[in-house]
Design a protein around this motif. Sequence first.
Motif, mmCIF file in Angstrom:
data_model
loop_
_atom_site.group_PDB
_atom_site.id
_atom_site.type_symbol
_atom_site.label_atom_id
_atom_site.label_comp_id
_atom_site.label_asym_id
_atom_site.label_seq_id
_atom_site.Cartn_x
_atom_site.Cartn_y
_atom_site.Cartn_z
ATOM 1 N N LEU A 21 -39.544 9.957 59.491
ATOM 2 C CA LEU A 21 -38.629 10.465 60.510
ATOM 3 C C LEU A 21 -39.371 11.247 61.593
ATOM 4 O O LEU A 21 -38.918 12.301 62.057
ATOM 5 C CB LEU A 21 -37.546 11.343 59.855
ATOM 6 C CG LEU A 21 -36.604 10.625 58.875
ATOM 7 C CD1 LEU A 21 -35.755 11.635 58.097
ATOM 8 C CD2 LEU A 21 -35.700 9.646 59.613
ATOM 9 N N GLU B 296 -37.563 11.746 65.032
ATOM 10 C CA GLU B 296 -36.395 12.597 64.814
ATOM 11 C C GLU B 296 -36.802 14.068 64.614
ATOM 12 O O GLU B 296 -36.113 14.976 65.076
ATOM 13 C CB GLU B 296 -35.601 12.101 63.605
ATOM 14 C CG GLU B 296 -34.921 10.752 63.795
ATOM 15 C CD GLU B 296 -35.834 9.546 63.574
ATOM 16 O OE1 GLU B 296 -35.329 8.417 63.586
ATOM 17 O OE2 GLU B 296 -37.063 9.755 63.375
ATOM 18 N N THR C 116 -27.570 19.443 63.197
ATOM 19 C CA THR C 116 -27.141 18.208 62.534
ATOM 20 C C THR C 116 -26.043 18.556 61.528
ATOM 21 O O THR C 116 -26.292 19.276 60.572
ATOM 22 C CB THR C 116 -28.310 17.538 61.790
ATOM 23 O OG1 THR C 116 -28.911 18.504 60.897
ATOM 24 C CG2 THR C 116 -29.374 17.048 62.755
ATOM 25 N N ILE D 136 -29.876 13.327 58.984
ATOM 26 C CA ILE D 136 -30.396 12.147 59.678
ATOM 27 C C ILE D 136 -31.184 11.314 58.679
ATOM 28 O O ILE D 136 -31.988 11.845 57.912
ATOM 29 C CB ILE D 136 -31.301 12.570 60.856
ATOM 30 C CG1 ILE D 136 -30.497 13.358 61.897
ATOM 31 C CG2 ILE D 136 -31.958 11.349 61.491
ATOM 32 C CD1 ILE D 136 -31.352 13.991 62.980
#
Length: 321
Positions: free
Chosen positions: A20, A23, A293, A297
Amino acid sequence: MAFEEQQPFDPASFEHIPVLLNECLTGLAIDPAGTYLDGTAGGAGHSRQIALRLDAAKGGRLISLDQDPDAVQTARSRLAGLPATVVQINFRYAGQALEQLGIEKINGALLDLGVSSHQLDDAARGFSYRADAPLDMRMSQQGETAADLVNTESREELARILRDYGEEPYAWQIAGKIVEARETAPILTTLQLADIVASAMPPAERRKNKNPSRRTFQALRIAVNHELDALEEGLDTIFDHLAPGGRLCVITFHSLEDRLVKNKFRRWSTACTCPPEFPVCVCGGKAKAKLITRKPIEADTQELEENRRSRSAHLRVLEKC
């Protein structure tokens, strides 16, 4: 039982695909003049990309931590020439590391939890149930090993570890087989343990589950490295050192970690702490942070195809108020 002699560690052998990555970089909202912390350097995949976005002339700086001496050696090699300092320490002591470097506040931090690809792939480290090696599992390469644990703890304690840290439904049966086996001879290797675990499973479970040892190895690894205690302490000390507006990104790989992080983030981002039966707020509390978030994610299709270890990754991001 003889194993091949351990060769000197070569940082070039530390293979690591950062999970990730984009991200995380987005989540950190990097200021080139800011000070950032990577609490889990690993192969320096995340650390290097963070450091590349910092401007040393403006005071930008990365502090990269890891308790594994192999990771520290690798990170120092791969971050050479960048505005980065590498410290060998567990991230639960991040506050100490920052204070010793004269750093009061940081603008962002990243934790990529769990065992690294290098630790799994290096059979001699004893994390894998797929290759025979000494039953070790120490991330720091110091202290009590998994062999020490399985050969000394009571059946009750072993069952608790397997149940609490591995969510293993056959914890009591496996613990019984471990105690029985060690009365004949010490359990010293990974495949010895894997065979014992398999022998405790019902035939139907062995046929259904191609990796019956996975939960046991996870549980022992967490116990040996005190991972959940380290995470609890590490999150607190890192949050304390975040500057207002600073971001905290945490990647988890199993439900125990994710639940701990989710609950911690929820508490920090909740203003009112009154009991739910109170009709109105009387505490006057203010949230310490806000969730970036709401849901974790996860890796997209492309990353899932390119890196199988991203399958269980969950990223949560928080911003301090």
